[in-house]
Design an enzyme around this catalytic site. Structure first.
Site, PDB file in Angstrom:
ATOM      1  CG  HIS A   1      -1.818   1.098   1.394  1.00  0.00           C
ATOM      2  ND1 HIS A   1      -3.097   1.576   0.710  1.00  0.00           N
ATOM      3  CD2 HIS A   1      -1.399   2.392   2.137  1.00  0.00           C
ATOM      4  CE1 HIS A   1      -3.318   2.609   1.001  1.00  0.00           C
ATOM      5  NE2 HIS A   1      -2.416   3.265   1.801  1.00  0.00           N
TER       6      HIS A   1
ATOM      7  NE  ARG B   1      -9.788  11.170   8.600  1.00  0.00           N
ATOM      8  CZ  ARG B   1      -8.849  10.440   8.126  1.00  0.00           C
ATOM      9  NH1 ARG B   1      -9.218   9.107   7.671  1.00  0.00           N
ATOM     10  NH2 ARG B   1      -7.542  10.707   8.016  1.00  0.00           N
TER      11      ARG B   1
ATOM     12  CB  SER C   1      -8.160   5.784   7.258  1.00  0.00           C
ATOM     13  OG  SER C   1      -8.568   5.794   6.069  1.00  0.00           O
TER      14      SER C   1
ATOM     15  CE  LYS D   1      -8.674   2.553   3.479  1.00  0.00           C
ATOM     16  NZ  LYS D   1      -9.128   3.958   3.077  1.00  0.00           N
TER      17      LYS D   1
HETATM   18  N1  URA Z   1      -5.633   7.356   2.746  1.00  0.00           N
HETATM   19  C1  URA Z   1      -6.484   6.626   3.279  1.00  0.00           C
HETATM   20  O1  URA Z   1      -7.016   5.391   2.896  1.00  0.00           O
HETATM   21  N2  URA Z   1      -6.704   7.146   4.412  1.00  0.00           N
HETATM   22  C2  URA Z   1      -6.469   8.122   4.974  1.00  0.00           C
HETATM   23  O2  URA Z   1      -6.663   8.582   6.170  1.00  0.00           O
HETATM   24  C3  URA Z   1      -5.354   8.820   4.353  1.00  0.00           C
HETATM   25  C4  URA Z   1      -4.823   8.108   3.164  1.00  0.00           C
END
Ligand code: URA
Length: 448
Positions: free
Chosen positions: A86, A172, A187, A191
Site C-alpha cells: 500500500h 474527513r 483508515s 482496509k
Molecule cells: N489514505 C487513506 O486511505 N486514509 C487516510 O486517512 C489517508 C490516506
C-alpha cells in the site's frame, strides 16, 4: 449507553477514550445513528488532541468490524500466503501495477484493494479503468473468485468493505480532518487488515508531491502503521520514499499504464522499476517468512528474473483478462485508448541555454493534472483517462537548448493550453548545466 456529545467532550478535554466508547461511536456512525456533524466534531478533537496507541488500536478494530472481512483460509490450506503493498500516494505513483504481478509470479496471493485519486495524487483504480473493459470495482464475490482462481486481482473499496472508513473518510476530506496520524492509521490499516493479509509492505511517501511533506511526519506515520499491523498479527514493514519529483516519466492514467507495460516488458523508467523491485522483494520476504541471511537480495534477484523472463508481464495480462480487459487494446499497435483525441504540447524552459533540472514542484504538477482533467476537484467528478504529463525530465538531468521539460497531453479542444504550459514550466527549477545535483535516495529508510 453513551451520549455522543460526552465522548466528544472527553476527547476535546484531552482525556483518553475507552474501548467501549470508541466502538459505540464508530458502530453508531456506521449505522447512521450518529450524524455527520458529531462524527466530524470527534474527528476534529482527535486531530487536535491525538490518540494513544491503545485508542488507535480500538479505533482500527471498530472500523474493521464495521463490514465484511475477507477470508483466505482456502489459500493458506494450499500453503499460499497473502500479501499486499500500500502506498500513501504521490504523483506518477504507479508501482502497484508492477508489484502485483511480480508477487503473484513469486507464488504469493495478492488481494489488492486499491483507491481512486485523492487531491493531487493519482489512484490505481482510475489508472486501471483507462484500459478498455477493465473492471476495477468488482463486487466481493467476483473479487474472491478472481483471487481463488489466479491468486491476484485489483479491487476497490465497496459499501460493505470497511464502511465506517468509507463514510468517515468522505467526511474527513471535507472537514479538514485528514491530517491526523491515528485517523490515517485506522483508515489505511482497517482496509489492509480486512484483506486478511499475512504480510504487508507500506510505501510511505514524503516530499513535495506527497500528502505528508516532511520526512519526520512520514516516519511517525510509518511507525504508527507498522505498530498497528504488528498488533493485529500481520508482518509489516514500511519504506520511507522520496516524492520530491514525480515517479517515472509520466503522470496521468493511460500514460502511466503504458509506462508500467513498458517496465513489465523490460524497458521503462528506472526509478519506477527499481522502487517496484525493492518493494516487491520486501513483500516477498515477509510473505514467504524468509528469515535466512541475504533473503532480501535473493528475493530482489527473483523479482528481476520475473521481469526479464516476461513471467510478470504474462501474469499482468492473465489478471487483466480475468478482469475483463480487452487484450487486443494492450497490443502496442493499438493506441486508441491511450491518446486518441489528444495532442502532446511541449513545455519549454524560459532559458535558451543548456541547463539542468534542479528541482520539481511536484505538488504543483499534481494540481495541474487536476486542472487538465486527470484529477478530481470533487469526489464525484469523472476523470479524463487520456490526458497527462509525458516524457518528463527528472531532477539532475540536462535540458539541451530548446529541449522540452515535459509534454502536456491535452484534449485537442483544450482552450487553456497556454496557461497550462506556463504553469508547468514554472514547476521546474533549473540551474546551470555544469552544476552537479546529488540524487536523493529513492528509499530513505525502512521502518520495521
Ligand atoms: N489514505 C487513506 O486511505 N486514509 C487516510 O486517512 C489517508 C490516506
Amino acid at each position: 449507553m453513551f451520549l455522543p456529545q460526552e465522548i466528544i467532550r472527553k476527547k476535546r478535554d484531552k482525556f483518553n477514550l475507552s474501548k467501549d466508547e470508541i466502538h459505540f461511536f464508530v458502530n453508531s456512525f456506521a449505522a447512521g445513528k450518529i450524524p455527520d456533524y458529531q462524527m466530524a466534531a470527534l474527528a476534529m478533537a482527535i486531530v487536535l488532541n491525538g490518540m494513544n496507541d491503545e485508542e488507535t488500536a480500538h479505533l482500527l478494530t471498530a472500523m474493521i468490524q464495521s463490514g465484511e472481512r475477507m477470508d483466505w483460509s482456502p489459500l493458506r490450506k494450499r500453503g499460499i500466503p497473502c500479501v499486499d503493498k500500500h502506498s500513501t500516494g504521490g504523483v506518477g505513483d504507479k508501482t502497484s501495477l508492477i508489484i502485483l504481478p511480480l508477487l503473484v509470479a513469486d507464488g504469493l496471493a495478492v488481494p489488492m484493494v486499491a483507491g481512486r485519486g485523492l487531491g493531487h495524487t493519482g489512484g490505481t483504480v482510475d489508472k486501471l479503468e483507462s484500459i478498455p473493459g477493465f473492471m476495477a470495482q468488482p463486487n466481493s464475490e467476483q473479487f474472491k473468485n478472481w483471487i481463488l482462481s489466479r491468486r491476484g486481482a485489483f479491487g476497490a473499496q465497496t459499501d460493505s468493505f470497511v464502511p465506517a472508513d468509507k463514510k468517515l473518510y468522505a467526511l474527513r476530506d471535507v472537514t479538514a480532518t485528514v491530517e491526523s496520524i491515528p485517523l490515517i492509521t485506522a483508515s489505511i490499516m482497517s482496509k489492509k487488515l480486512a484483506e486478511d493479509l499475512d504480510a504487508l509492505v507500506l510505501d510511505v511517501k514524503f516530499g513535495s508531491g506527497a500528502f505528508l511533506q516532511s520526512s519526520d511526519a512520514a516516519r511517525q506515520l510509518a511507525q504508527s502503521l507498522v505498530n498497528a499491523g504488528k498488533m493485529a498479527g500481520c508482518r509489516v514493514e514500511a519504506a520511507l520514499t522520496n516524492m520530491d519529483e514525480p515517479l517515472g516519466r509520466s503522470a496521468g492514467h493511460a500514460c502511466e499504464v503504458v509506462e508500467c507495460l513498458d517496465i513489465l516488458q523490460g524497458a521503462g523508467a528506472l526509478d519506477t522499476k527499481e522502487l517496484s523491485l525493492q518493494l516487491a522483494a520486501r513483500a516477498a520476504v515477509l510473505g514467504h517468512q524468509d528469515t535466512t541471511l541475504n533473503a532480501h537480495e535473493r528475493a530482489y534477484t527473483r523479482m528481476k528474473n520475473h521481469l526479464s523472463s516476461g513471467r510478470a508481464y504474462e501474469v499482468f495480462l492473465e489478471i487483466a483478462e480475468q478482469q475483463g480487459a480487452h487484450l487486443s487494446a494492450l497490443d502496442r499497435s493499438n493506441t486508441e485508448w491511450i491518446d486518441s483525441g489528444t495532442i502532446d504540447i511541449p513545455v519549454l524552459p524560459d532559458s535558451k541555454e543548456k541547463m539542468r533540472v534542479k528541482s520539481i514542484d511536484t505538488r504543483a504538477l499534481g494540481l495541474l493534472l487536476i486542472e487538465m482533467g486527470a484529477g478530481r476537484k470533487r469526489k464525484e467528478d469523472a476523470v479524463d483517462h487520456k490526458v497527462g504529463i509525458v516524457q518528463l525530465k527528472k531532477v539532475g538531468e540536462i535540458i539541451e537548448a530548446n529541449e522540452p521539460l515535459c509534454f502536456l497531453r491535452l484534449r485537442k479542444n483544450d482552450t487553456h493550453a497556454d496557461k497550462l504550459q506556463s504553469d508547468a514550466a514554472r514547476a521546474f527549477s533549473l540551474i546551470g548545466a555544469d552544476t552537479r545535483i546529488e540524487p536523493k535516495p529513492l528509499i530513505a529508510d525502512w521502518i520495521k
